[in-house]
Scaffold this active site. Structure first.
Site, PDB file in Angstrom:
ATOM      1  N   GLU A 102      47.429  35.361  48.552  1.00  0.00           N
ATOM      2  CA  GLU A 102      48.801  35.015  48.200  1.00  0.00           C
ATOM      3  C   GLU A 102      49.440  36.215  47.539  1.00  0.00           C
ATOM      4  OE1 GLU A 102      48.822  31.149  46.026  1.00  0.00           O
ATOM      5  OE2 GLU A 102      46.703  31.317  46.424  1.00  0.00           O
ATOM      6  N   HIS A 121      33.831  43.977  47.095  1.00  0.00           N
ATOM      7  CA  HIS A 121      34.098  43.434  48.455  1.00  0.00           C
ATOM      8  C   HIS A 121      35.610  43.548  48.704  1.00  0.00           C
ATOM      9  CE1 HIS A 121      30.068  41.563  48.520  1.00  0.00           C
ATOM     10  NE2 HIS A 121      30.343  41.116  47.303  1.00  0.00           N
ATOM     11  N   SER A 177      28.147  44.468  43.674  1.00  0.00           N
ATOM     12  CA  SER A 177      28.865  43.193  43.736  1.00  0.00           C
ATOM     13  C   SER A 177      29.038  42.625  42.327  1.00  0.00           C
ATOM     14  CB  SER A 177      28.144  42.236  44.682  1.00  0.00           C
ATOM     15  OG  SER A 177      28.937  41.112  44.933  1.00  0.00           O
TER      16      SER A 177
END
Lengths: 300, 300
Positions: free
Chosen positions: B162, B186, B144
């Site tokens: 977006e 992720h 991560s």
């Protein structure tokens, strides 16, 4: 050269139809500048436009038909007719085909693309519609579900947000106006790039076209796709993929796919369906030839 | 040939360190099969492993350090040490460099990559860490936030969902272990493909590496990246982009970018950083040469 002259001819006769297929990503501006809807209206012949609305995908086709009728009447269209198909028998009614001959533009609204195709796919009406568009006799626009149905292979539904996998997308049969493409809409807003990649992995002979909201991919007869609107059009081109494990893995397992080519286009950008190259006014990069028609592209 | 022999040597001596940089996409399995953590443990020398844990990115570094210490001790590591850096002065403490010389593996946990870099970026400790990794003296794994810091340019934060735009991603400076890449983690779970594309449009000399949860991109000294785990590793290669409008548009406006190459890799797939080609065991496609070291790749 002949093509250029006819283009000039069209520019000088704004009342004439400028034939095109307009795939709109949904949520197009209906109340302010209305850039995309105005483009459709102008291309359909402006004050000479005779427009047929197909609100069949909607749960409330009455209301949907009324919304778009008000818009195009407000713009000054000569005639606006709502074709409220609610059963497959209607799509097979030969009278409707004659109606089409009097139209300069057909507008297909949003809703559920499966409902639309249940009543209309593979009907004589759609055969006629496809023929009229390919012969340059009318403009066809579809928004949201109305855009989804433009290809032959159609994304009917699916998930979003996971890695690409086979269960991410449900495919069905669309109206086949431009058979060589698979369209997805509300594209980046709903995170659908993985879904479109999953569809393209299943049909690697197609070209993926992801269209943002209030954005339009305008397919011209010269084989160019032009972007109009405030978002992007994403092209997923599997033409060079060496390999995909798509057929060999479980439905929810990740699959591998190599060598996808990805273009993200914004307002004013153009893309050649034949050359599979981008033409940008900004860069001046122009595909070396762009002489094909929409119908030729359909076999691409 | 020499390389192959040394590879065989390593295979026959499982206790020896098999140097690598392991970028893990977060949420790796810690309790069941623990495939990725076991790979780190084995590569760090298995029961001869001397592991340093860096839980600095975490809000609760005590707890985080304890979790991983328990795991690697349970696996049988010879020694596990937690380096709980909570101030920049610590990162600059020369004693820490000596500690590193005794380690066969460093594991950087998740949390906030900015916190990690605030204390550690450009410290003598990180210079030493980079050097030890490049000389093949240890394995480095980051999960991560710990994966995000592996490049020189680092994604510090941003939005998702977006269309690609400049405000979608905030960039900062990472630890520069493999400077030529920009890592996002992720990846598909949090819909970060647009964010990574936005980062790559800003730094088109880098290679984008998007890593799913419980998935690892393992960078070997032979210049190959191998995928381990249950998700995918997405490679965004801007090596052929003809043009992007990224520098010319407003921060929240869509930008155009053409000719990105996209690979989605799953478990067992390999990718050559030098050739920028995929090697799949399934297809047998092998890059023609793969003789570079990690340190060479860093200049790619």
């Amino acid at each position: 050269m002949q093509q250029l002259e006819s283009q000039i001819l069209r520019e000088s006769l704004p009342q004439r139809i400028k034939t095109a297929v307009m795939a709109i990503g949904g949520a197009e501006d209906r109340v302010r500048v209305r850039q995309i809807l105005s483009t459709f209206f102008e291309r359909a012949g402006a004050t000479n436009a005779r427009i047929m609305l197909i609100p069949t995908a909607s749960r409330d086709p009455d209301a949907m038909g009324r919304i778009y009728r008000d818009i195009f009447e407000d713009m000054g269209a000569k005639a606006v007719e709502v074709l409220d198909v609610r059963a497959r028998e209607q799509g097979e009614n030969p009278l409707l085909e004659h109606h089409l001959e009097n139209c300069t533009g057909v507008f297909i609204s949003g809703g559920d693309q499966l409902r639309l195709c249940e009543f209309l796919a593979n009907t004589p009406f759609v055969t006629k519609l496809r023929s009229q568009v390919q012969q340059g006799k009318m403009v066809l626009a579809g928004t949201s579900a109305g855009a989804a149905v433009i290809g032959h292979q159609m994304i009917a539904g699916g998930g979003s947000g996971e890695f690409p996998n086979r269960s991410l997308v449900e495919m069905s049969i669309g109206l086949g106006i431009i058979p060589g493409i698979i369209v997805d809409q509300h594209f980046h807003k709903r995170n659908r790039l993985c879904r479109l990649i999953s569809a393209i992995a299943e049909y690697p002979d197609k070209l993926g076209i992801g269209i943002d909201e209030d954005t339009c991919a305008l397919f011209s007869p010269d084989g160019l796709v032009e972007v109009i609107g405030k978002g992007t059009v994403t092209i997923v081109d599997p033409g060079e993929i060496a390999s995909t494990s798509h057929p060999d893995v479980g439905a929810s397992d990740p699959f591998s796919i190599y060598n996808l080519r990805l273009h993200i286009l914004s307002h004013g950008d153009r893309y050649s369906l034949d050359k599979r190259e981008v033409y940008s006014q900004r860069t001046g990069i122009l595909p070396s030839s762009s002489s094909s028609s929409i119908s030729q592209n359909e076999n691409a």
